[in-house]
Write an enzyme that holds these catalytic residues in place. Sequence first.
Site, PDB file in Angstrom:
ATOM      1  N   SER A 194      -7.621   1.150   9.930  1.00  0.00           N
ATOM      2  CA  SER A 194      -8.125  -0.182   9.587  1.00  0.00           C
ATOM      3  C   SER A 194      -9.576  -0.277  10.015  1.00  0.00           C
ATOM      4  CB  SER A 194      -7.278  -1.231  10.320  1.00  0.00           C
ATOM      5  OG  SER A 194      -7.878  -2.510  10.255  1.00  0.00           O
ATOM      6  N   THR A 220      -2.127  -7.438   0.009  1.00  0.00           N
ATOM      7  CA  THR A 220      -0.715  -7.114   0.219  1.00  0.00           C
ATOM      8  C   THR A 220      -0.001  -8.329   0.800  1.00  0.00           C
ATOM      9  OG1 THR A 220      -1.105  -6.328   2.473  1.00  0.00           O
ATOM     10  CG2 THR A 220      -1.245  -4.689   0.693  1.00  0.00           C
ATOM     11  N   LYS A 238      -5.086   0.301  16.765  1.00  0.00           N
ATOM     12  CA  LYS A 238      -5.796   1.082  15.755  1.00  0.00           C
ATOM     13  C   LYS A 238      -6.882   1.971  16.380  1.00  0.00           C
ATOM     14  CE  LYS A 238      -3.517  -0.197  12.122  1.00  0.00           C
ATOM     15  NZ  LYS A 238      -2.688   0.786  11.371  1.00  0.00           N
ATOM     16  N   LEU A 284       0.817  -1.203   0.000  1.00  0.00           N
ATOM     17  CA  LEU A 284       0.000   0.000   0.000  1.00  0.00           C
ATOM     18  C   LEU A 284       0.855   1.259   0.000  1.00  0.00           C
ATOM     19  CD1 LEU A 284      -2.683   1.468   0.135  1.00  0.00           C
ATOM     20  CD2 LEU A 284      -2.686   1.128   2.621  1.00  0.00           C
ATOM     21  N   TYR A 320      -3.767  -5.652  17.994  1.00  0.00           N
ATOM     22  CA  TYR A 320      -3.808  -4.862  16.764  1.00  0.00           C
ATOM     23  C   TYR A 320      -4.971  -3.876  16.803  1.00  0.00           C
ATOM     24  CZ  TYR A 320      -4.024  -3.762  11.771  1.00  0.00           C
ATOM     25  OH  TYR A 320      -4.054  -3.108  10.570  1.00  0.00           O
TER      26      TYR A 320
END
Length: 222
Positions: free
Chosen positions: A127, A173, A144, A13, A140
């Site tokens: 995200s 990705t 975020k 990205l 995670y």
Amino acid sequence: MPTALVTGASRGLGAAIARELAPSHHVLLGARSAESLADISAELPDSTPWPVDLTDYPAVAEACARIESLDVLVHNAGIADLGTIADSSVDQWRRTLESNVIAVAESTRLLLPALRAAGGHVVLINSGAGIRANAGWASYAASKFALRAFGDALRLEEKDIRVTSIHPGRIDTDMQREIVAHEGGTYEPENFLKPTTVARAVRNAVDTPADAHPTEVVLRVR
């Protein structure tokens, strides 16, 4: 020509965002090492490599001090080290929060004079996990959610700087391949957003006329 700094620009990205901005910006390509930037630097010959480990704060301070004016700062670099709460270690939580939140906060702080000088725009690649948390994604998602809060506070504190949080769904990705492998699934690229699609959303946010402030962009896989 305006200047844009894209972190995590060596591939995926970040490279797509650099390509999208390059026609109208002098792009500083951020990554951990100059070697990792060789391909994208060759592809974008008018860009400038900006190799620095974003968790090496003295090195970050030195690198940021050389930037006097910055029109666009795209925070794309980050990690996704997944695991259940029961299986997550203190080190995992620290690594995730360090890379995804603290490094972003410190580099932004150091670049505020340059952003203020240009009336700049900070774009945070967040995200869907920054809106909702899923099982097995606790550290995670926490990072975020924190990144979203950081952006909200920055927007309120720095009235002359635009701050946009981009919340994409899963993107095709190398990182996504690792996530799917971790989950034990079969990787099918067509099930994910294209990096170029998310890069275009970043471009659209940057190109938004000055009378508007694009605060959040949410992209979901169709």
